[in-house]
Write an enzyme that holds these catalytic residues in place. Structure first.
Site, PDB file in Angstrom:
ATOM      1  N   TRP A 123      35.824   8.416  61.704  1.00  0.00           N
ATOM      2  CA  TRP A 123      36.163   8.379  60.202  1.00  0.00           C
ATOM      3  C   TRP A 123      37.188   9.262  59.960  1.00  0.00           C
ATOM      4  O   TRP A 123      36.839  10.735  60.601  1.00  0.00           O
ATOM      5  CB  TRP A 123      35.027   8.549  59.273  1.00  0.00           C
ATOM      6  CG  TRP A 123      35.391   8.202  58.112  1.00  0.00           C
ATOM      7  CD1 TRP A 123      35.847   9.033  56.824  1.00  0.00           C
ATOM      8  CD2 TRP A 123      35.422   7.070  57.441  1.00  0.00           C
ATOM      9  NE1 TRP A 123      35.948   8.026  55.876  1.00  0.00           N
ATOM     10  CE2 TRP A 123      35.911   6.865  56.035  1.00  0.00           C
ATOM     11  CE3 TRP A 123      35.300   5.532  57.927  1.00  0.00           C
ATOM     12  CZ2 TRP A 123      35.926   5.842  55.317  1.00  0.00           C
ATOM     13  CZ3 TRP A 123      35.598   4.533  57.158  1.00  0.00           C
ATOM     14  CH2 TRP A 123      36.032   4.542  55.826  1.00  0.00           C
ATOM     15  N   HIS A 181      27.787   9.719  61.370  1.00  0.00           N
ATOM     16  CA  HIS A 181      28.360   8.630  60.965  1.00  0.00           C
ATOM     17  C   HIS A 181      29.289   8.009  61.908  1.00  0.00           C
ATOM     18  O   HIS A 181      30.014   7.250  61.511  1.00  0.00           O
ATOM     19  CB  HIS A 181      28.622   8.761  59.678  1.00  0.00           C
ATOM     20  CG  HIS A 181      27.521   8.927  58.530  1.00  0.00           C
ATOM     21  ND1 HIS A 181      26.750   7.956  57.911  1.00  0.00           N
ATOM     22  CD2 HIS A 181      27.027  10.046  58.301  1.00  0.00           C
ATOM     23  CE1 HIS A 181      25.711   8.601  57.394  1.00  0.00           C
ATOM     24  NE2 HIS A 181      25.878   9.741  57.490  1.00  0.00           N
ATOM     25  N   HIS A 227      25.550   3.591  63.955  1.00  0.00           N
ATOM     26  CA  HIS A 227      24.659   4.390  63.146  1.00  0.00           C
ATOM     27  C   HIS A 227      23.967   3.803  62.085  1.00  0.00           C
ATOM     28  O   HIS A 227      24.563   2.883  61.496  1.00  0.00           O
ATOM     29  CB  HIS A 227      25.487   5.721  62.910  1.00  0.00           C
ATOM     30  CG  HIS A 227      26.441   5.386  61.476  1.00  0.00           C
ATOM     31  ND1 HIS A 227      27.702   5.011  61.807  1.00  0.00           N
ATOM     32  CD2 HIS A 227      26.298   5.462  60.421  1.00  0.00           C
ATOM     33  CE1 HIS A 227      28.418   4.747  60.789  1.00  0.00           C
ATOM     34  NE2 HIS A 227      27.465   5.210  59.899  1.00  0.00           N
ATOM     35  N   ASP A 229      22.997   4.250  57.994  1.00  0.00           N
ATOM     36  CA  ASP A 229      23.151   4.877  56.649  1.00  0.00           C
ATOM     37  C   ASP A 229      21.841   4.722  55.956  1.00  0.00           C
ATOM     38  O   ASP A 229      21.203   3.734  55.618  1.00  0.00           O
ATOM     39  CB  ASP A 229      24.138   4.383  55.874  1.00  0.00           C
ATOM     40  CG  ASP A 229      25.435   4.838  55.928  1.00  0.00           C
ATOM     41  OD1 ASP A 229      25.676   5.464  57.049  1.00  0.00           O
ATOM     42  OD2 ASP A 229      26.382   4.219  55.520  1.00  0.00           O
ATOM     43  N   HIS A 246      22.390   8.743  51.857  1.00  0.00           N
ATOM     44  CA  HIS A 246      24.021   9.113  52.127  1.00  0.00           C
ATOM     45  C   HIS A 246      24.862   9.234  50.918  1.00  0.00           C
ATOM     46  O   HIS A 246      25.896  10.072  50.781  1.00  0.00           O
ATOM     47  CB  HIS A 246      24.478   8.043  53.012  1.00  0.00           C
ATOM     48  CG  HIS A 246      25.749   8.129  53.621  1.00  0.00           C
ATOM     49  ND1 HIS A 246      26.324   9.331  53.881  1.00  0.00           N
ATOM     50  CD2 HIS A 246      26.758   7.319  54.111  1.00  0.00           C
ATOM     51  CE1 HIS A 246      27.587   9.406  54.383  1.00  0.00           C
ATOM     52  NE2 HIS A 246      27.890   8.052  54.552  1.00  0.00           N
ATOM     53  N   HIS A 267      28.892   1.181  48.728  1.00  0.00           N
ATOM     54  CA  HIS A 267      27.656   2.106  49.662  1.00  0.00           C
ATOM     55  C   HIS A 267      26.370   2.146  48.403  1.00  0.00           C
ATOM     56  O   HIS A 267      25.441   1.534  48.922  1.00  0.00           O
ATOM     57  CB  HIS A 267      28.038   3.530  50.183  1.00  0.00           C
ATOM     58  CG  HIS A 267      28.616   3.302  51.354  1.00  0.00           C
ATOM     59  ND1 HIS A 267      30.015   3.145  51.788  1.00  0.00           N
ATOM     60  CD2 HIS A 267      27.874   3.387  52.562  1.00  0.00           C
ATOM     61  CE1 HIS A 267      29.936   3.334  53.146  1.00  0.00           C
ATOM     62  NE2 HIS A 267      28.700   3.535  53.524  1.00  0.00           N
ATOM     63  N   GLU A 275      25.829   0.445  60.646  1.00  0.00           N
ATOM     64  CA  GLU A 275      27.460   0.461  60.678  1.00  0.00           C
ATOM     65  C   GLU A 275      27.853   0.715  62.158  1.00  0.00           C
ATOM     66  O   GLU A 275      27.140   1.562  62.971  1.00  0.00           O
ATOM     67  CB  GLU A 275      28.179   1.677  59.717  1.00  0.00           C
ATOM     68  CG  GLU A 275      27.581   1.139  58.292  1.00  0.00           C
ATOM     69  CD  GLU A 275      28.234   2.264  57.384  1.00  0.00           C
ATOM     70  OE1 GLU A 275      28.550   1.979  56.203  1.00  0.00           O
ATOM     71  OE2 GLU A 275      28.027   3.554  57.482  1.00  0.00           O
TER      72      GLU A 275
HETATM   73 ZN   LIG Z   1      27.668   5.701  57.724  1.00  0.00          ZN
END
Ligand SMILES: [Zn+2]
Length: 225
Positions: free
Chosen positions: A30, A60, A64, A66, A70, A174, A186
């Site tokens: 990310w 993340h 992974h 979540d 988160h 989310h 994810e």
């Molecule tokens: Zn995540």
């Protein structure tokens, strides 16, 4: 292909498919996360008594989980993840839309309460080929997220780094899913997998109280007889 041993009851270990992505230095992450760095800090060939690696990454990155924590403070963390959420039957649903997962496509699939759903989008073929972050990956649209939260699926898997769009609206998607008690898997890669019914084993690292954790995820096709 062989037709021998039709009556064999021996389990075939080889039919498990690894849908997790390899963790390595320089891999995609990310944009505002730190790069993955895995380095050898001791090496036998340099005279050390053992080989030893060190890694740094955000939790993340790559494949992974979540946890609700988160995006929702004071909600469930990784220590509260039930094995029932991440181990059991899972359905791979293939999405053809080139922008997002929309109801027009999703409603054909009769998604039911308690299902584990893994979305195979064009991300699988396209996004993992490069270590450069893909901004226009396929995400779960607002209406589809609303629907999945209402139905109450157990787990949603998506084949790139987020269930929501890049930029505006990401947190909302989310929150909508996590508030409904849906855990998110994810960063999976489903490029070698067809739509259908599978069993899933996903085991994230046991990061105490964390809002997420890197995970290994494997699936095996369930033949309908
Ligand atoms: Zn995540």
């Amino acid at each position: 292909m062989t037709s021998m041993n039709n009556n064999s009851t021996s389990s075939k270990v080889s039919d498990w498919i690894d849908i997790s992505v390899p963790l390595k230095s320089g891999m995609v992450h990310w944009p505002d996360h730190i790069p993955v760095q895995i380095e050898q800090v001791r090496a036998i060939k340099r005279g050390d008594n053992a080989n030893l690696s060190r890694m740094s990454m955000e939790v993340h990155t790559g494949t992974h989980i979540d946890a609700p924590l988160h995006f929702l403070d004071c909600s469930a963390n990784m220590s509260q993840l039930s094995f029932d959420t991440i181990i059991g039957p899972a359905r791979v649903i293939e999405i053809h839309d080139k922008e997002s997962i929309k109801m027009a496509e999703l409603r054909q699939h009769n998604v039911r309460n308690g299902e584990r759903i893994l979305f195979k989008t064009q991300n699988s073929q396209r996004c993992w080929k490069t270590d450069i972050f893909t901004e226009d990956y396929i995400f779960i649209s607002n209406e589809a997220a609303h629907f999945l939260a209402d139905v109450g699926v157990k787990l949603i898997g998506i084949d790139y780094l987020s269930v929501g769009p890049f930029g505006t609206g990401n947190a909302e998607i989310h929150r909508m899913l996590l508030r409904a008690g849906i855990w998110l898997l994810e960063g999976i890669n489903l490029s070698s997998v067809n739509q259908g019914n599978y069993e899933l084993i996903c085991l994230p690292l046991k990061l105490d109280q964390s809002e997420g954790a890197p995970a290994r995820a494997i699936i095996r096709h369930i033949s309908q007889k």
